[in-house]
Design an enzyme around this catalytic site. Sequence first.
Site, PDB file in Angstrom:
ATOM      1  N   ARG A  67       0.881  -1.182   0.000  1.00 45.69           N
ATOM      2  CA  ARG A  67       0.000   0.000   0.000  1.00 45.69           C
ATOM      3  C   ARG A  67       0.908   1.218   0.000  1.00 45.69           C
ATOM      4  NH1 ARG A  67      -5.110   1.479   3.824  1.00 45.69           N
ATOM      5  NH2 ARG A  67      -5.989   0.021   2.329  1.00 45.69           N
ATOM      6  N   HIS A 111      -7.653   0.506  -5.883  1.00 43.07           N
ATOM      7  CA  HIS A 111      -7.754  -0.330  -4.674  1.00 43.07           C
ATOM      8  C   HIS A 111      -8.472  -1.642  -5.073  1.00 43.07           C
ATOM      9  CE1 HIS A 111      -7.828  -1.489  -0.605  1.00 43.07           C
ATOM     10  NE2 HIS A 111      -8.668  -0.639  -0.093  1.00 43.07           N
ATOM     11  N   CYS A 169     -16.503   1.474   1.557  1.00 39.53           N
ATOM     12  CA  CYS A 169     -15.294   0.664   1.784  1.00 39.53           C
ATOM     13  C   CYS A 169     -14.751   0.848   3.198  1.00 39.53           C
ATOM     14  CB  CYS A 169     -14.237   0.993   0.745  1.00 39.53           C
ATOM     15  SG  CYS A 169     -13.783   2.745   0.709  1.00 39.53           S
ATOM     16  N   ARG A 203     -13.329  -8.641   2.913  1.00 40.17           N
ATOM     17  CA  ARG A 203     -11.937  -8.360   2.556  1.00 40.17           C
ATOM     18  C   ARG A 203     -11.079  -9.601   2.844  1.00 40.17           C
ATOM     19  NH1 ARG A 203      -9.960  -3.242   2.282  1.00 40.17           N
ATOM     20  NH2 ARG A 203      -8.151  -4.361   1.500  1.00 40.17           N
ATOM     21  N   ASP A 256     -17.486   6.698  -0.522  1.00 42.73           N
ATOM     22  CA  ASP A 256     -16.164   6.650   0.121  1.00 42.73           C
ATOM     23  C   ASP A 256     -15.904   8.050   0.675  1.00 42.73           C
ATOM     24  OD1 ASP A 256     -13.563   5.990   0.867  1.00 42.73           O
ATOM     25  OD2 ASP A 256     -12.735   6.086  -1.168  1.00 42.73           O
ATOM     26  N   GLN A 272     -10.208  -4.185  -2.495  1.00 37.17           N
ATOM     27  CA  GLN A 272     -11.506  -3.724  -1.984  1.00 37.17           C
ATOM     28  C   GLN A 272     -12.622  -4.100  -2.956  1.00 37.17           C
ATOM     29  OE1 GLN A 272     -12.255  -1.932   1.039  1.00 37.17           O
ATOM     30  NE2 GLN A 272     -14.281  -2.595   0.379  1.00 37.17           N
TER      31      GLN A 272
HETATM   32  N1  NVA Z   1     -10.197   6.539  -1.026  1.00 38.69           N
HETATM   33  C1  NVA Z   1      -9.765   6.105   0.285  1.00 38.69           C
HETATM   34  C2  NVA Z   1      -9.986   4.630   0.426  1.00 38.69           C
HETATM   35  C3  NVA Z   1      -9.660   4.096   1.786  1.00 38.69           C
HETATM   36  C4  NVA Z   1      -9.846   2.612   1.889  1.00 38.69           C
HETATM   37  C5  NVA Z   1      -8.312   6.472   0.497  1.00 38.69           C
HETATM   38  O1  NVA Z   1      -7.516   6.266  -0.426  1.00 38.69           O
HETATM   39  O2  NVA Z   1      -7.987   6.968   1.568  1.00 38.69           O
HETATM   40  N1   CP Z   2     -11.124  -0.221   3.178  1.00 42.53           N
HETATM   41  C1   CP Z   2      -9.829  -0.196   3.548  1.00 42.53           C
HETATM   42  O1   CP Z   2      -8.925  -0.434   2.753  1.00 42.53           O
HETATM   43  O2   CP Z   2      -9.624   0.071   4.864  1.00 42.53           O
HETATM   44  P1   CP Z   2      -8.201   0.352   5.538  1.00 42.53           P
HETATM   45  O3   CP Z   2      -7.685   1.644   4.983  1.00 42.53           O
HETATM   46  O4   CP Z   2      -8.488   0.432   7.011  1.00 42.53           O
HETATM   47  O5   CP Z   2      -7.284  -0.775   5.197  1.00 42.53           O
END
Ligand code: NVA
Ligand code: CP
Length: 303
Positions: free
Chosen positions: A103, A130, A262, A290, A222, A133
């Site tokens: 990530r 992502h 998500c 997940r 989101d 997800q």
């Molecule tokens: N769009 C959000 C998704 C978190 C799971 C982010 O990138 O922070």
């Molecule tokens: N939905 C998701 O990816 O959550 P986290 O950022 O907590 O991993």
Amino acid sequence: MKRDFISVTDFTGDELRENLNLAVEVKAKTKAGEQLDVLKGGVGALIFHKPSLRTRCSFEVGFRQLGGSAVYITDKEIDLGKRESIHDVAKVMSRYFAAICIRTFSHQNVVELARHADVPVVNMLTDLLHPCQLMADMQTILEHKGTIDNLTITYLGDGNNMTNSWMKMAQRIPMDLRIGTAPDTLPDKAIVEETQRAGLSSVRICHDPAEAVEDADVIYTDVWASMGEKHLAEKRADMLRAFQINAGLVARAKKDAIVMHCLPAERGKEITDEVIDGPQSVVFDEAENRLHAQKAVLIKLLQ
Ligand code: NVA
Ligand code: CP
């Protein structure tokens, strides 16, 4: 040849369907207490340059449930491309790990890591996509709707990595995808065009939330400011206020529409408490999935 999972489009439509069915099967087996020893002690690298609850925990637990284990690594250990080259990181880690899961901010860095790695690379979220997800989301839709085909999916809010991931899914699974967002919060232009060119699904961007949600099967949202852009939260809230999922908007969708997020959610902003805690919300099934959807992806890449 090793396979990666950097975008859902790394799998064909048939592979996505097979993998979602496998996820449902794996979930049932896990719930029945069956240990799946498919990783045979294999260890996964979990590299995080952004925070995480769901992704970190579900990958760690998932690796264990598959008979392997995982190591959590932060930018203190790997400041990709700064302490040493992405090439060298990929080559070294490939000697230790069965898979490298990452990530980070830059999508391009993940693509480069995968190019040099000799083991599968899994995208656990970038600024662009992502995909893990989306697998959990589709599994949740399959379980609640009995199908993943030809549904009307309405995404409301910021055009971000989740929106882009929905469009990637629409390149493989037919859907009527409606994106309700403001003129200044549009998703990635190249992915919009690529999805329209793919021609499998209809993809429409509109600026009227009521129109976007009309007769939808799935309503998705989101956060309005993603990780790394929280300083924009106030400005985004001004632009996106009308796209909040509240009871009034949900009433315009199909009676049996499901509401998805998500997570993490900023309650009271993109979604109200009443909706996220209401009878149409499936957000915690989605979070649970997940775990199972990712186990299915790991089985496909590692078995
Ligand atoms: N769009 C959000 C998704 C978190 C799971 C982010 O990138 O922070
Ligand atoms: N939905 C998701 O990816 O959550 P986290 O950022 O907590 O991993």
